[in-house]
Enzyme design. Structure first.
Site, short mmCIF file in Angstrom:
data_model
loop_
_atom_site.label_atom_id
_atom_site.label_comp_id
_atom_site.label_asym_id
_atom_site.label_seq_id
_atom_site.Cartn_x
_atom_site.Cartn_y
_atom_site.Cartn_z
N HIS A 17 34.21 -45.19 -25.41
CA HIS A 17 34.70 -44.70 -24.10
C HIS A 17 36.23 -44.86 -24.00
O HIS A 17 36.92 -43.95 -23.55
CB HIS A 17 34.09 -45.53 -22.95
N LYS A 41 19.12 -44.52 -15.03
CA LYS A 41 18.53 -45.69 -15.68
C LYS A 41 19.06 -46.90 -14.91
O LYS A 41 20.21 -46.89 -14.47
CB LYS A 41 18.96 -45.76 -17.15
N ARG A 90 29.32 -37.33 -29.20
CA ARG A 90 29.20 -38.10 -30.43
C ARG A 90 28.51 -37.25 -31.49
O ARG A 90 29.14 -36.61 -32.30
CB ARG A 90 28.42 -39.40 -30.18
N SER A 128 26.45 -47.79 -25.23
CA SER A 128 26.34 -49.00 -24.39
C SER A 128 25.00 -49.69 -24.65
O SER A 128 24.94 -50.93 -24.67
CB SER A 128 26.45 -48.63 -22.91
O1 PNS Z 1 27.21 -42.18 -18.97
P1 PNS Z 1 26.11 -41.26 -18.56
O2 PNS Z 1 24.94 -42.06 -18.04
O3 PNS Z 1 25.72 -40.30 -19.63
O4 PNS Z 1 26.69 -40.39 -17.33
C1 PNS Z 1 25.90 -39.42 -16.69
C2 PNS Z 1 26.56 -38.92 -15.39
C3 PNS Z 1 26.85 -40.07 -14.46
C4 PNS Z 1 27.85 -38.22 -15.72
C5 PNS Z 1 25.58 -37.89 -14.73
O5 PNS Z 1 24.31 -38.47 -14.63
C6 PNS Z 1 26.03 -37.40 -13.37
O6 PNS Z 1 26.99 -36.68 -13.26
N1 PNS Z 1 25.31 -37.83 -12.30
C7 PNS Z 1 25.63 -37.46 -10.93
C8 PNS Z 1 24.56 -36.56 -10.35
C9 PNS Z 1 24.85 -35.10 -10.65
O7 PNS Z 1 25.89 -34.56 -10.35
N2 PNS Z 1 23.85 -34.43 -11.30
C10 PNS Z 1 23.97 -33.04 -11.64
C11 PNS Z 1 24.54 -32.80 -13.04
S1 PNS Z 1 23.27 -32.80 -14.21
#
Ligand code: PNS
Length: 156
Positions: A17, A41, A90, A128
């Site tokens: 990150h 999660k 990745r 992570s």
């Molecule tokens: O580090 P991660 O868990 O892969 O991040 C995922 C994240 C937080 C970027 C994604 O889950 C997100 O944007 N959540 C907010 C809800 C949202 O906007 N959902 C619609 C897009 S699929």
């Protein structure tokens, strides 16, 4: 002024990150690392802990700030004036999820572009979850995460 948001769970931030944050800060005038407050999660670290670890790890990187959000990412981005969403890629295994997310976000707000940065090969295996698993069983994570995070993982 080109402002971008780098969203994620950051549970916890890893060197992968951090590498993306540093490289994004070379491209954009401002990069906001935004921690989702209620990830799908269950988070291992609280929002406060995740924010604290990020702030410490990114404190010397210019043009970077740290924030949190809940709800839809595109709504948060619009409200704060971010034109781009940064995501790190990745391996091929990331592609389906990232593709779906980028297209969904574009469908909801076509003005916000998702920009992908390929991870450095050194971090291509890193996540992570892997870091938490190694730390849980007493393994050494100091090459995988910033120093402050390694200390925190040792305590938990
Ligand atoms: O580090 P991660 O868990 O892969 O991040 C995922 C994240 C937080 C970027 C994604 O889950 C997100 O944007 N959540 C907010 C809800 C949202 O906007 N959902 C619609 C897009 S699929």
């Amino acid at each position: 002024m080109k402002k971008a948001v780098y969203p994620g769970s950051f549970d916890p931030i890893t060197n992968g990150h951090l590498d993306i944050i540093k490289r994004a800060a070379e491209i954009f005038d401002e990069v906001c690392v935004a921690v989702i407050s209620n990830p799908d999660k269950n988070a291992y670290f609280s929002l406060e802990e995740r924010l604290q670890m990020l702030k410490e790890a990114a404190k010397d990187i210019k043009r970077v700030k740290v924030d949190y959000f809940d709800g839809l990412l595109v709504d948060y981005a619009k409200q704060k004036g971010f034109e781009s969403i940064i995501r790190g890629l990745r391996a091929v295994s990331d592609f389906d999820y990232e593709f779906q997310m980028a297209l969904t976000n574009r469908q909801m707000n076509p003005k916000i572009e998702t920009v992908f940065l390929m991870t450095d090969y050194k971090y291509s295996y890193l996540s992570s979850s892997i870091v938490k698993q190694i730390a849980h069983f007493g393994g050494d994570v100091h090459k995988l995460v910033p120093r402050n995070v390694a200390r925190r993982l040792k305590k938990s």
